[in-house]
Design a protein around this motif. Structure first.
Motif, PDB file in Angstrom:
ATOM      1  N   ILE A   8       0.841  -1.201   0.000  1.00 47.69           N
ATOM      2  CA  ILE A   8       0.000   0.000   0.000  1.00 47.69           C
ATOM      3  C   ILE A   8       0.874   1.249   0.000  1.00 47.69           C
ATOM      4  N   ALA A   9       1.971   1.203   0.778  1.00 42.36           N
ATOM      5  CA  ALA A   9       2.884   2.342   0.839  1.00 42.36           C
ATOM      6  C   ALA A   9       3.512   2.623  -0.516  1.00 42.36           C
ATOM      7  N   LEU A  10       3.850   1.557  -1.247  1.00 45.73           N
ATOM      8  CA  LEU A  10       4.441   1.746  -2.571  1.00 45.73           C
ATOM      9  C   LEU A  10       3.485   2.466  -3.509  1.00 45.73           C
ATOM     10  N   PHE A  11       2.193   2.158  -3.371  1.00 50.23           N
ATOM     11  CA  PHE A  11       1.206   2.816  -4.230  1.00 50.23           C
ATOM     12  C   PHE A  11       1.004   4.272  -3.814  1.00 50.23           C
ATOM     13  N   LEU A  12       1.163   4.550  -2.509  1.00 47.97           N
ATOM     14  CA  LEU A  12       0.913   5.896  -2.012  1.00 47.97           C
ATOM     15  C   LEU A  12       2.131   6.806  -2.123  1.00 47.97           C
ATOM     16  N   MET A  13       3.333   6.226  -2.229  1.00 45.20           N
ATOM     17  CA  MET A  13       4.528   7.045  -2.276  1.00 45.20           C
ATOM     18  C   MET A  13       4.620   7.792  -3.599  1.00 45.20           C
ATOM     19  N   ASP A  14       5.439   8.826  -3.628  1.00 43.30           N
ATOM     20  CA  ASP A  14       5.602   9.626  -4.845  1.00 43.30           C
ATOM     21  C   ASP A  14       6.028   8.749  -6.012  1.00 43.30           C
ATOM     22  N   PRO A  15       5.552   9.056  -7.205  1.00 45.42           N
ATOM     23  CA  PRO A  15       5.947   8.245  -8.369  1.00 45.42           C
ATOM     24  C   PRO A  15       7.438   8.366  -8.649  1.00 45.42           C
ATOM     25  N   ALA A  16       7.977   7.333  -9.269  1.00 38.99           N
ATOM     26  CA  ALA A  16       9.390   7.339  -9.633  1.00 38.99           C
ATOM     27  C   ALA A  16       9.643   8.389 -10.708  1.00 38.99           C
ATOM     28  N   PRO A  17      10.850   8.948 -10.754  1.00 40.62           N
ATOM     29  CA  PRO A  17      11.141   9.958 -11.779  1.00 40.62           C
ATOM     30  C   PRO A  17      11.173   9.334 -13.165  1.00 40.62           C
ATOM     31  N   PRO A  18      10.908  10.123 -14.192  1.00 39.79           N
ATOM     32  CA  PRO A  18      10.971   9.585 -15.560  1.00 39.79           C
ATOM     33  C   PRO A  18      12.398   9.236 -15.939  1.00 39.79           C
ATOM     34  N   ASP A  72       6.147  21.078 -12.805  1.00 43.69           N
ATOM     35  CA  ASP A  72       5.734  19.704 -12.520  1.00 43.69           C
ATOM     36  C   ASP A  72       6.861  18.705 -12.762  1.00 43.69           C
ATOM     37  N   VAL A  73       8.083  19.190 -12.989  1.00 45.99           N
ATOM     38  CA  VAL A  73       9.221  18.287 -13.152  1.00 45.99           C
ATOM     39  C   VAL A  73       9.488  17.578 -11.828  1.00 45.99           C
ATOM     40  N   HIS A  74       9.784  16.293 -11.905  1.00 47.24           N
ATOM     41  CA  HIS A  74      10.005  15.487 -10.696  1.00 47.24           C
ATOM     42  C   HIS A  74      11.172  16.056  -9.884  1.00 47.24           C
ATOM     43  N   PRO A  75      11.027  16.122  -8.541  1.00 39.80           N
ATOM     44  CA  PRO A  75      12.116  16.654  -7.696  1.00 39.80           C
ATOM     45  C   PRO A  75      13.441  15.930  -7.901  1.00 39.80           C
ATOM     46  N   ALA A  76      13.393  14.629  -8.177  1.00 44.82           N
ATOM     47  CA  ALA A  76      14.638  13.881  -8.393  1.00 44.82           C
ATOM     48  C   ALA A  76      15.346  14.352  -9.659  1.00 44.82           C
ATOM     49  N   ILE A  77      14.576  14.718 -10.690  1.00 39.17           N
ATOM     50  CA  ILE A  77      15.179  15.253 -11.905  1.00 39.17           C
ATOM     51  C   ILE A  77      15.795  16.616 -11.611  1.00 39.17           C
ATOM     52  N   GLU A  78      15.115  17.416 -10.800  1.00 38.73           N
ATOM     53  CA  GLU A  78      15.703  18.686 -10.368  1.00 38.73           C
ATOM     54  C   GLU A  78      17.054  18.449  -9.707  1.00 38.73           C
ATOM     55  N   ALA A  79      17.098  17.453  -8.809  1.00 40.26           N
ATOM     56  CA  ALA A  79      18.325  17.189  -8.057  1.00 40.26           C
ATOM     57  C   ALA A  79      19.475  16.811  -8.975  1.00 40.26           C
ATOM     58  N   VAL A  80      19.221  15.942  -9.947  1.00 38.30           N
ATOM     59  CA  VAL A  80      20.312  15.506 -10.829  1.00 38.30           C
ATOM     60  C   VAL A  80      20.708  16.633 -11.787  1.00 38.30           C
ATOM     61  N   LEU A  81      19.761  17.507 -12.150  1.00 40.63           N
ATOM     62  CA  LEU A  81      20.102  18.672 -12.969  1.00 40.63           C
ATOM     63  C   LEU A  81      20.967  19.649 -12.181  1.00 40.63           C
ATOM     64  N   LEU A  82      20.666  19.824 -10.897  1.00 36.51           N
ATOM     65  CA  LEU A  82      21.473  20.715 -10.060  1.00 36.51           C
ATOM     66  C   LEU A  82      22.888  20.180  -9.893  1.00 36.51           C
ATOM     67  N   ASP A  83      23.005  18.861  -9.722  1.00 30.38           N
ATOM     68  CA  ASP A  83      24.335  18.256  -9.642  1.00 30.38           C
ATOM     69  C   ASP A  83      25.132  18.543 -10.914  1.00 30.38           C
ATOM     70  N   ALA A  84      24.476  18.378 -12.057  1.00 26.67           N
ATOM     71  CA  ALA A  84      25.154  18.622 -13.335  1.00 26.67           C
ATOM     72  C   ALA A  84      25.518  20.095 -13.490  1.00 26.67           C
ATOM     73  N   ALA A  85      24.608  20.990 -13.083  1.00 26.10           N
ATOM     74  CA  ALA A  85      24.879  22.433 -13.196  1.00 26.10           C
ATOM     75  C   ALA A  85      26.104  22.811 -12.380  1.00 26.10           C
ATOM     76  N   LEU A  86      26.223  22.233 -11.185  1.00 26.18           N
ATOM     77  CA  LEU A  86      27.389  22.536 -10.348  1.00 26.18           C
ATOM     78  C   LEU A  86      28.674  22.061 -11.007  1.00 26.18           C
ATOM     79  N   ALA A  87      28.623  20.892 -11.639  1.00 22.16           N
ATOM     80  CA  ALA A  87      29.816  20.357 -12.299  1.00 22.16           C
ATOM     81  C   ALA A  87      30.192  21.163 -13.541  1.00 22.16           C
ATOM     82  N   ILE A  88      29.210  21.714 -14.244  1.00 22.70           N
ATOM     83  CA  ILE A  88      29.458  22.376 -15.523  1.00 22.70           C
ATOM     84  C   ILE A  88      29.821  23.846 -15.354  1.00 22.70           C
ATOM     85  N   HIS A  89      29.148  24.537 -14.425  1.00 19.14           N
ATOM     86  CA  HIS A  89      29.222  26.002 -14.411  1.00 19.14           C
ATOM     87  C   HIS A  89      29.982  26.600 -13.229  1.00 19.14           C
TER      88      HIS A  89
END
Length: 432
Positions: A23-33, A257-274
């Motif tokens: 039930i928790a798996l169904f209620l938890m936030d969806p996985a990122p794309p 509406d972008v998934h928070p996990a995608i935000e996180a990995v984009l921020l990691d990349a931005a720090l590495a690039i810029h």
């Protein structure tokens, strides 16, 4: 604890725990794309080169980035609002109230000066001198064109159609070198290959903005910067003098509406690039959450203040994301599991003892029936049933720690059997 008994007691507990987990798996936030679409700008431009770097870094984290060629910042904003792309680089100062409702910024990434290159011999010392000349100000939908048009309005006067030519970056560079146009404007990072090429090109010079500070004060989203003498090439002394310019800060923009996990990995990349130094800023100045003109999420602010989360530091992206989504469900699951586990041993003890003590009901009934039956042949039936009861109890399997209760029961059965037998004791003590 015997295996069968363990499963009878703990089986329901485990089943409830598994059910709660499902039930928790169904209620938890969806996985990122696994795939996102990135507005990459025009091929050959600085935005496109940066987008390719994001593509490589995100691929290492298991996220596929589909690059979408666009005309530039204005086109990127339109495609973001239409939900055709998920993320894009956008020149600062171009957004309005409508964009603030659906988009958010992941921070400013680099200063993007407004470069105006003119051919030698062209009588222009200031941007306003270009009104009647042949000037490329970028293709429709580009940030360069939007900024150039804004500056043309700020300088006033009647600008001819020839001063608003819509050429791509490559077309404008080639036309300027060939003498087909008098000037070309670009809003781009100083690291862009064509900017470096034009700074070194023979017969082409960079137009200064002597009133850059005044323009920055008047125009939202702009700042004044100085291209220091010799910073592009110390040996060749390029440029030959300090050149004042105006600049916008490019930012990474996503849909809200972008998934928070995608935000996180984009921020990691931005720090590495810029995060490296540039011609206009020291190392570590970018990326940051300050130079933006769109709302910034709490996650983004926390990232620039504290760095990547604990999970992102020590786990791969997929594992960190799952744990990050699942931890909020751990408390209710533990709250459910703790009393169940605590209750299981008492329930087990009760069930084992119940298997023993339930025989006392039959034993008492047989004793009462035997007492009420006259001695002799009629009582033999009761004694026979007592013997069968004793045999059945002998087959009873309980843990060793409960053997004392079992043997006590067997001794009580034997006592009643002897009590009811013809040679039994004369007294009639009833089991209580």
């Amino acid at each position: 604890m015997r295996g069968g008994a363990m499963w009878r007691i703990y089986g329901p507990v485990i089943a409830v725990a598994i059910l709660g987990f499902v039930i928790a798996l169904f209620l938890m936030d969806p996985a990122p794309p696994k795939t996102i679409r990135f507005g990459a700008g025009a091929p050959g431009g600085a935005y496109h080169a940066y987008a390719q770097r994001y593509q490589r870094l995100l691929a290492e984290q298991g996220v596929d980035v589909e690059l979408v060629d666009t005309a530039g910042s204005i086109d990127n904003l339109r495609l973001l609002e239409e939900d055709f792309i998920d993320v894009a680089l956008v020149q600062g100062g171009l957004t309005g109230v409508s964009e603030e409702k659906t988009l958010r910024s992941l921070g400013g990434l680099f200063e993007e000066p407004f470069w105006v290159f003119v051919r030698e011999g062209v009588p222009a010392t200031d941007f306003g001198d270009l009104k009647d000349l042949r000037v490329s100000i970028g293709p429709e939908g580009s940030g360069t064109r939007a900024l150039a048009a804004s500056l043309q309005r700020a300088y006033g006067g009647d600008w001819t159609n020839g001063a608003r030519l819509a050429m791509s970056t490559r077309e404008a560079e080639a036309a300027l070198r060939a003498g087909d146009i008098d000037a070309a404007a670009f809003a781009a990072s100083p690291d862009a290959a064509y900017i470096q090429a034009l700074l070194h090109a023979e017969g082409i010079r960079l137009l200064p903005f002597d009133r850059a500070e005044a323009i920055a004060r008047r125009e939202e989203g702009l700042s004044s910067v100085i291209l220091l003498r010799g910073v592009a090439d110390i040996g060749a002394d390029i440029p030959e003098r300090d050149v004042p310019l105006i600049a916008a800060v490019s930012q990474l923009v996503v849909r809200d509406d972008v998934h928070p996990a995608i935000e996180a990995v984009l921020l990691d990349a931005a720090l590495a690039i810029h995060s490296d130094k540039s011609l206009f800023s020291p190392a570590g100045r970018f990326p940051n959450a300050n130079n933006t003109d769109l709302p910034v999420s709490k996650q983004t602010i926390r990232f620039y203040r504290d760095g990547p989360s604990f999970l992102r530091r020590y786990f791969p992206f997929s594992v960190a994301n799952f744990l990050d989504r699942a931890w909020v469900l751990a408390i209710p699951l533990l709250t459910l599991a703790f009393p169940l586990v605590r209750a299981a041993p008492p329930i087990y003890r009760w069930r084992v003892r119940r298997r023993i003590y339930i025989w006392y009901r039959d034993l008492r009934a047989l004793e009462e029936e035997g007492r009420a039956t006259p001695p002799g042949e009629p009582r033999k039936s009761v004694i026979s049933r007592l013997e069968r009861l004793q045999a059945d109890i002998g087959k009873l399997d309980v843990p060793l720690s409960y053997n004392d209760d079992l043997y006590r029961l067997r001794s009580h059965v034997e006592f009643v059997r002897q009590l009811l037998s013809p040679a039994g004791p004369a007294s009639s003590v009833q089991i209580s």
